[in-house]
Write a protein that holds these residues in place. Structure first.
Motif, short mmCIF file in Angstrom:
data_model
loop_
_atom_site.label_atom_id
_atom_site.label_comp_id
_atom_site.label_asym_id
_atom_site.label_seq_id
_atom_site.Cartn_x
_atom_site.Cartn_y
_atom_site.Cartn_z
N GLY A 188 0.82 -1.22 0.00
CA GLY A 188 0.00 0.00 0.00
C GLY A 188 0.84 1.26 0.00
N MET A 189 1.96 1.22 0.70
CA MET A 189 2.85 2.39 0.73
C MET A 189 3.48 2.63 -0.64
N ILE A 190 3.83 1.56 -1.34
CA ILE A 190 4.39 1.72 -2.68
C ILE A 190 3.35 2.31 -3.62
N ARG A 191 2.10 1.87 -3.48
CA ARG A 191 1.03 2.43 -4.31
C ARG A 191 0.87 3.94 -4.04
N ASP A 192 0.82 4.28 -2.77
CA ASP A 192 0.68 5.70 -2.42
C ASP A 192 1.81 6.53 -3.04
N TRP A 193 3.01 6.01 -2.96
CA TRP A 193 4.18 6.70 -3.51
C TRP A 193 4.02 6.90 -5.02
N CYS A 194 3.61 5.84 -5.71
CA CYS A 194 3.46 5.92 -7.17
C CYS A 194 2.41 6.96 -7.56
N GLU A 195 1.34 7.03 -6.81
CA GLU A 195 0.28 7.98 -7.16
C GLU A 195 0.74 9.42 -6.92
N THR A 196 1.62 9.62 -5.93
CA THR A 196 2.16 10.98 -5.75
C THR A 196 3.07 11.36 -6.91
N LYS A 197 3.56 10.37 -7.65
CA LYS A 197 4.43 10.61 -8.81
C LYS A 197 3.65 10.68 -10.12
N GLY A 198 2.32 10.68 -10.00
CA GLY A 198 1.49 10.87 -11.19
C GLY A 198 1.06 9.60 -11.89
N VAL A 199 1.26 8.44 -11.28
CA VAL A 199 0.83 7.18 -11.87
C VAL A 199 -0.55 6.82 -11.31
N LYS A 200 -1.48 6.50 -12.19
CA LYS A 200 -2.80 6.04 -11.75
C LYS A 200 -2.73 4.55 -11.52
N VAL A 201 -3.01 4.10 -10.30
CA VAL A 201 -2.88 2.69 -9.95
C VAL A 201 -4.24 2.11 -9.60
N TYR A 202 -4.58 0.99 -10.26
CA TYR A 202 -5.79 0.24 -9.95
C TYR A 202 -5.36 -1.10 -9.36
N VAL A 203 -5.72 -1.37 -8.10
CA VAL A 203 -5.42 -2.67 -7.51
C VAL A 203 -6.72 -3.44 -7.33
N GLY A 204 -6.61 -4.75 -7.17
CA GLY A 204 -7.80 -5.59 -7.08
C GLY A 204 -8.66 -5.47 -8.33
N THR A 205 -8.01 -5.26 -9.46
CA THR A 205 -8.71 -4.97 -10.71
C THR A 205 -8.10 -5.79 -11.85
N ARG A 206 -8.95 -6.28 -12.76
CA ARG A 206 -8.48 -7.03 -13.93
C ARG A 206 -8.80 -6.27 -15.20
N VAL A 207 -7.98 -6.49 -16.21
CA VAL A 207 -8.33 -6.05 -17.57
C VAL A 207 -9.22 -7.13 -18.15
N GLU A 208 -10.42 -6.75 -18.59
CA GLU A 208 -11.36 -7.72 -19.12
C GLU A 208 -11.32 -7.81 -20.63
N SER A 209 -11.00 -6.71 -21.31
CA SER A 209 -10.89 -6.75 -22.76
C SER A 209 -10.14 -5.53 -23.26
N ILE A 210 -9.55 -5.67 -24.43
CA ILE A 210 -8.88 -4.56 -25.12
C ILE A 210 -9.51 -4.48 -26.50
N GLU A 211 -9.97 -3.28 -26.85
CA GLU A 211 -10.68 -3.12 -28.12
C GLU A 211 -10.13 -1.90 -28.86
N PRO A 212 -10.24 -1.92 -30.20
CA PRO A 212 -9.87 -0.70 -30.94
C PRO A 212 -10.83 0.43 -30.59
N ALA A 213 -10.28 1.63 -30.43
CA ALA A 213 -11.14 2.77 -30.11
C ALA A 213 -11.81 3.31 -31.36
N GLY A 214 -11.25 2.97 -32.52
CA GLY A 214 -11.84 3.43 -33.77
C GLY A 214 -11.25 4.73 -34.26
N THR A 215 -10.66 5.50 -33.37
CA THR A 215 -10.02 6.76 -33.76
C THR A 215 -8.69 6.88 -33.03
#
Length: 448
Positions: A188-215
């Motif tokens: 949790g401390m590493i996550r907090d640190w990363c977010e202060t450095k401008g990284v958006k962190v999602y934990v307990g989360t899965r990527v379900e699909s990747i799709e073309p945006a079309g543009t």
């Protein structure tokens, strides 16, 4: 003339070949590597992405004639089968190579998650030089990058991406960052640190699909428009990444860093015993005489945990390769043990993990946390031996922590003192290690 055949052109394969040449000056040595590159270190890829080194800087040996001068033959092919009875290896180019002694040092391969869209342009692992070239082309300043995975390897890649000036999001299935190295507080401390450095962190989360945006999206979309492309270019095609929390994240580049596994699929039906990795004895020999394994594909005995483990770090690969090669050369040598060490720099925050950092059954632990200062220290004990530890933002005694865990130093009364004040690690080391033959590490511990 004995033929030593080595499968794998990474650090383990190269070190084994050089060790064999030193001790077997007349023998034939062949390395088989499955990439059309000079032997290189994967650990250098982040530095390549940052721009600290050029591709030649990733090479394990810089001299153009290094292997030729040592009379070490290098072939570009991939092993598809090992025939332990005929003593030969079948390659994907149709050739078969006979051997007298065989070292399997094929390393690891990325885990490919079963997600729709993994084959789309702009979705890459970060494992080979070819991957690095593709990522560098897309990870331009301002590009939107989504990385799947926040484990040890993922955090190293994240460091390189952030320095390239991208807009970075990280998605981790576990409930914290670096879940196989850090407990809930530390992760949790590493996550907090990363977010202060401008990284958006999602934990307990899965990527379900990747799709073309079309543009086209982000900076790459603007680039495509600026040069007058009539439609989305293959390298500028926007992507939509759907997450298990219901959100959709736009990306120009998706990087898969969801873990690795030993590259041992070609050993099916070979008769070579494999568990998580290729099971070896203390000489790095498999159950088949004359066949050895080393590096990330090998499963060797760890004296700290009392179990066989795969420890995919380069110092282990190097030592295992040396020991295996000496035995292949007829010099009986044993592996002292597997080093369970992880030292990670995450955007400037140093964290460490040694041994059984989660603790052992019937053991005790001492913890000290200062969230405001970004510091966390966790020590794990079995009786009066420190069997593992974790730290975040605590760099004073990294060498001492490693020495106490790997040396299995008996602490006596000092164990109770560390339970009261975990910061007295150096005092405990100096008081206890000298009388137990561990003093040689004290000078190094002081320097660290």
């Amino acid at each position: 003339m004995t033929h030593h055949l080595i499968l794998g052109a990474g650090p383990a394969g190269v070190i084994a070949a050089e060790t064999l040449r030193k001790h077997c000056p007349q023998d034939r040595i062949t390395i088989v590597g499955d990439e059309k590159e000079a032997p290189y270190s994967r650990m250098a890829i982040p530095y390549l992405l940052i721009g600290n080194v050029e591709e030649k800087g990733t090479w394990l040996r810089k001299g153009a004639n290094h292997f030729a001068d040592l009379r070490i033959d290098i072939m570009n092919a991939r092993a598809t089968q090992v025939d332990t009875v005929a003593r030969q290896v079948v390659l994907d180019n149709g050739q078969s190579l006979a051997f007298d002694k065989l070292l399997i040092a094929t390393g690891s391969q990325p885990v490919r998650p079963p997600i729709a869209g993994m084959d789309l342009p702009g979705v890459h692992p970060c494992w080979t030089l070819a991957d690095a070239r593709a990522i560098a082309a897309l990870a331009q300043p301002g590009a939107k990058v989504l990385q799947m995975g926040a484990g040890f390897i993922g955090c190293i890649i994240m460091e390189a991406l952030k320095q390239r000036g991208v807009e970075l999001s990280v998605v981790e299935m576990g409930d914290r960052m670096v879940p196989r190295m850090m407990g809930p507080m530390a992760g949790g401390m590493i996550r907090d640190w990363c977010e202060t450095k401008g990284v958006k962190v999602y934990v307990g989360t899965r990527v379900e699909s990747i799709e073309p945006a079309g543009t086209p999206s982000g900076i790459l979309g603007k680039l495509a428009s600026a040069i007058g492309l009539g439609g989305p270019a293959p390298t500028a095609q926007g992507l939509q990444v759907r997450l298990s929390n219901g959100q959709t994240v736009e990306a120009d580049l998706v990087i898969s860093a969801t873990g690795v596994r030993p590259a041992i699929g070609f050993l099916k039906d070979s008769g070579i015993t494999c568990l998580q990795g290729i099971l070896t004895d203390q000489c790095l020999q498999t159950n088949v005489p004359g066949i050895y394994a080393a590096g990330d594909c090998a499963e060797a005995f760890d004296k700290v945990s009392g179990q066989t483990i795969v420890s995919a770090i380069q110092p282990n690969a190097a030592e295992q390769a040396r020991v295996a090669a000496l035995n292949m050369a007829g010099q009986h040598t044993t592996l002292k043990g597997v080093t369970q060490i992880n030292v990670l720099d995450t955007l400037g925050l140093i964290s460490t993990s040694f041994g059984n950092w989660q603790g052992v059954e019937g053991g005790e632990q001492a913890q000290l946390t200062d969230r405001a200062a970004g510091k966390h220290l966790s020590l794990q004990f079995k009786d009066d031996v420190m069997v593992g530890c974790n730290s975040v933002g605590w760099t004073e005694h990294v060498g001492v922590m490693r020495g106490l865990v790997e040396g299995q130093v008996r602490l006596g009364d000092w164990k109770d003192r560390l339970m009261q004040d975990p910061t007295r690690l150096m005092d405990a080391y100096l008081a206890c290690a000298q009388g137990q033959g561990q003093w040689s590490g004290a000078a190094d511990a002081r320097r660290r």
